[in-house]
Design a protein around this motif. Structure first.
Motif, short mmCIF file in Angstrom:
data_model
loop_
_atom_site.label_atom_id
_atom_site.label_comp_id
_atom_site.label_asym_id
_atom_site.label_seq_id
_atom_site.Cartn_x
_atom_site.Cartn_y
_atom_site.Cartn_z
N UNK A 172 -61.69 -13.24 67.88
CA UNK A 172 -63.05 -13.66 68.23
C UNK A 172 -64.11 -13.14 67.26
N UNK A 173 -63.70 -12.33 66.26
CA UNK A 173 -64.64 -11.87 65.24
C UNK A 173 -64.45 -12.58 63.91
N UNK A 174 -63.45 -13.47 63.83
CA UNK A 174 -63.23 -14.25 62.61
C UNK A 174 -64.17 -15.46 62.57
N UNK A 175 -64.61 -15.82 61.36
CA UNK A 175 -65.31 -17.08 61.14
C UNK A 175 -64.34 -18.03 60.45
N UNK A 176 -64.39 -19.29 60.85
CA UNK A 176 -63.43 -20.28 60.35
C UNK A 176 -64.19 -21.48 59.79
N UNK A 177 -63.74 -21.97 58.66
CA UNK A 177 -64.30 -23.19 58.10
C UNK A 177 -63.18 -24.13 57.68
N UNK A 178 -63.38 -25.40 57.90
CA UNK A 178 -62.47 -26.42 57.40
C UNK A 178 -63.21 -27.24 56.36
N UNK A 179 -62.57 -27.47 55.24
CA UNK A 179 -63.13 -28.32 54.19
C UNK A 179 -62.18 -29.48 53.96
N UNK A 180 -62.70 -30.68 54.13
CA UNK A 180 -61.92 -31.87 53.78
C UNK A 180 -62.33 -32.31 52.38
N UNK A 181 -61.36 -32.43 51.50
CA UNK A 181 -61.61 -32.80 50.10
C UNK A 181 -61.09 -34.22 49.85
N UNK A 182 -61.96 -35.08 49.34
CA UNK A 182 -61.56 -36.43 48.99
C UNK A 182 -62.13 -36.80 47.63
#
Length: 314
Positions: free
Chosen positions: A177-187
């Motif tokens: 619960x202290x982690x930050x998460x990001x998703x990057x979609x590359x096209x």
């Protein structure tokens, strides 16, 4: 130096990028161009500003074919270049970009999984960004750590002068619960693919659609329980003779993504930001001293066959 848990995971992520034939072949062309752009006695400004030139760097290897093989190789190369650049700009921080899903901590893999009925999918996470918490375990040389893992009835050390994925798996479970998460979609192509990140961001932002049996997360992990979550789109774009403006359909589709819309060119207001802006937009908390200071400190190590030689810039 550069032997913290985030640093070691970053090294593994970059080594995985360079392990592919596609990237190694492209790097023979890209590396001289990047060195030229950096110039002599470069600073953190030149490193960050590579983000304004990523599209031209990518195009320098050609490969504009539309066959499935060419498109797949092109997409892999673009994802790899973006992953390399983000990790370069986050050296010494607690921010790590990972292309290979198998080395993402399992708790985070579970949290970003989209379930459609009995089908689990997270294939649209081309790059996963992890911002480790600002805790002693993530700011300390692993040689000074002795992290304990409760294995059955015994407490056993799993870290002592050695890094392996058990470390990140265990700590991501413990501190999720202290982690930050990001998703990057590359096209590489913007026009053909803009609707994909728009729809995925809707699903993540809504937390799924339970009435349609679409849910987010598994094994008790969900992005809503993480410190923060963002979904971003990064494109070349490879579309020929296309002028992008704020009212264009492709632009409108990605205007309101939670993590923003970026490309490998200088920023154009209300169209797309340079990829160099993703750090202040989404991942500012990943450094105690600021990313610029971290990069400045790292430059001497980047220019020699030393601890950061795996970036391939010396």
């Amino acid at each position: 130096m550069y032997n913290t848990i985030p640093d070691q995971l970053r090294k593994l992520a970059i080594e995985n990028v360079f392990s592919t034939n596609t990237y190694r072949n492209c790097w023979q062309t890209w590396q001289p161009e990047i060195i030229r752009l950096l110039g002599n006695n470069y600073t953190e400004n030149e490193i960050l500003n590579i983000g304004d030139h990523l599209s031209n760097i990518f195009r320098s290897t050609g490969g504009g074919g539309r066959g499935q093989g060419e498109l797949s190789a092109s997409g892999t190369a673009w994802e790899s270049l973006v992953c390399w650049y983000i990790n370069l700009c986050t050296i010494g921080s607690r921010v790590v970009a990972i292309k290979k899903m198998s080395i993402v901590p399992k708790a985070i893999q579970d949290a970003i999984t989209v379930n459609y009925g009995n089908f689990a999918c997270n294939t649209e996470s081309d790059i996963t960004i992890i911002v480790f918490p600002d805790l002693v375990e993530y700011n300390t040389d692993i040689n000074q750590l002795n992290i304990l893992n409760n294995l059955g009835n015994q407490i056993q050390p799993i870290v002592r002068n050695k890094f392996n994925l058990k470390i990140t798996n265990h700590l991501a479970e413990r501190d999720f619960n202290q982690f930050e998460i990001g998703i990057i979609q590359c096209k590489t192509n913007w026009n053909d693919n803009a609707q994909i990140p728009m729809l995925w961001d809707m699903i993540y932002s809504a937390g799924g659609f339970r009435g349609r049996n679409i849910t987010i997360g598994r094994n008790g992990y969900n992005i809503q329980n993480a410190q923060s979550f963002s979904y971003s789109f990064v494109t070349v774009p490879s579309n020929q003779n296309t002028i992008y403006n704020p009212n264009g359909v492709a632009v409108k589709r990605v205007t309101n993504l939670s993590g923003g819309n970026y490309w490998g060119n200088p920023s154009v207001q209300n169209v797309a930001k340079s990829l160099k802006e993703i750090f202040t937009n989404n991942f500012q908390t990943g450094s105690r001293t600021g990313l610029r200071t971290d990069i400045r400190t790292a430059i001497p190590e980047l220019t020699t066959n030393n601890s950061l030689a795996y970036f391939g810039l010396y």
